[in-house]
Structures are given as structure tokens and as C-alpha cells.
Design an enzyme around this catalytic site. Sequence first.
Site, PDB file in Angstrom:
ATOM      1  CG  HIS A   1      -5.619  -1.824  -1.611  1.00 31.04           C
ATOM      2  ND1 HIS A   1      -4.675  -2.454  -0.840  1.00 31.04           N
ATOM      3  CD2 HIS A   1      -5.328  -0.498  -1.550  1.00 31.04           C
ATOM      4  CE1 HIS A   1      -3.848  -1.555  -0.331  1.00 31.04           C
ATOM      5  NE2 HIS A   1      -4.219  -0.354  -0.753  1.00 31.04           N
ATOM      6  CD  GLU A   2      -6.897   1.970  -4.229  1.00 31.07           C
ATOM      7  OE1 GLU A   2      -7.044   2.978  -3.517  1.00 31.07           O
ATOM      8  OE2 GLU A   2      -5.797   1.399  -4.357  1.00 31.07           O
TER       9      GLU A   2
ATOM     10  CG  HIS B   1      -7.288   3.122   0.823  1.00 30.53           C
ATOM     11  ND1 HIS B   1      -6.510   3.410   1.919  1.00 30.53           N
ATOM     12  CD2 HIS B   1      -6.479   2.459  -0.043  1.00 30.53           C
ATOM     13  CE1 HIS B   1      -5.285   2.944   1.735  1.00 30.53           C
ATOM     14  NE2 HIS B   1      -5.239   2.354   0.548  1.00 30.53           N
TER      15      HIS B   1
ATOM     16  CB  CYS C   1      -0.906  -0.011   1.230  1.00 29.43           C
ATOM     17  SG  CYS C   1      -1.999   1.418   1.350  1.00 29.43           S
TER      18      CYS C   1
END
Length: 163
Positions: A131-132, A135, A89
Site C-alpha cells: 500500500h505505502e 503511494h 486508506c
Amino acid sequence: MSIREIRVFGDPVLRERAEPVDPSSPATAALVQDLLDTVQVPGRAGVAANQIGVAKAAFAFLVDERLGYVLNPRIDEVRGEPQLVDEGCLSVPELGFPTPRHPFCRVIGVDLDGRQVVLEGEGLMAQMLQHEMGHLDGRLYLQSLEKDMRSVAMAEVRKASWY
């Protein structure tokens, strides 16, 4: 071109849940341009808005030479049993750990014109989407690690020069 600085572990904005954006807003268009510029730095697959200090629901990606973005995304579908994949990351620099990710992911959102955007894929694309989206929910991938690996990861973070 406006390449923005990436916020790192410990910055409070990374724990904020992203707020929806107005696709027709000039501020949103500027955010999208910054995200697109920032994700094109070599070695990057995705950048979420909170990684550049803006807790808004947007991310840009560059996967398999496909550059794009999505606003107000939501996960529509994941398929398959999670598998451990090596992951890193930008907000946790220089470190990487085996992270459980579904082999397929589909995300639905909109573009700057309010038209529906569907992003889906396997492999790196599926990994990047999950993953995004993490976030945008205010989570770093470290929180997705299995318990023993998370302990190892946190010890490594505490030893990192940037921490």
C-alpha cells in the site's frame, strides 16, 4: 510532536512519484519525525510522505506494535498469488474495498544513517508495504482494485462528504 494533516483524494501530491531523499539531510530527519508522529494516531498502519504533502521517498509504519520508517524503499520481492483483502486508506477516508495483495512482501531501503533496512512480512505487514509503496509511486489503492470494484469505489468516493 508534529502530527501532520493527511491529504485526501484529489490532492495533486498524491499522484506525484516520490523523489529520493538524502538520508543525512536535516530536512529528511524532520520528515521522518513527522511521519513517525503522524502514523502513531490510533487506527493507522502506515503513512507515506506524499500523504502529508511531501513527494519524497519515505514512509513510516506501526504494525503489530512495531514502529519504524524506511527511506528510498523499493520492493525486493512479493510472493504468492494476490488475494483480496479488505483495505482502506487515510487519503480515501471512511471507505474500504477488497484489494488484491500478495500475501508476502519484502521492501529494502535505508535509515537516517544510510544503513540498509529490510522490511518484510505477511498479513497486515505485507499489505501495508504494498500500500505505502503504491503511494510512493503516485498511486492510490483504488487504482489496484479489480475493474468492477473500481467503478463501485469511484461512485462511493463521489458521494463522500469529504470529496
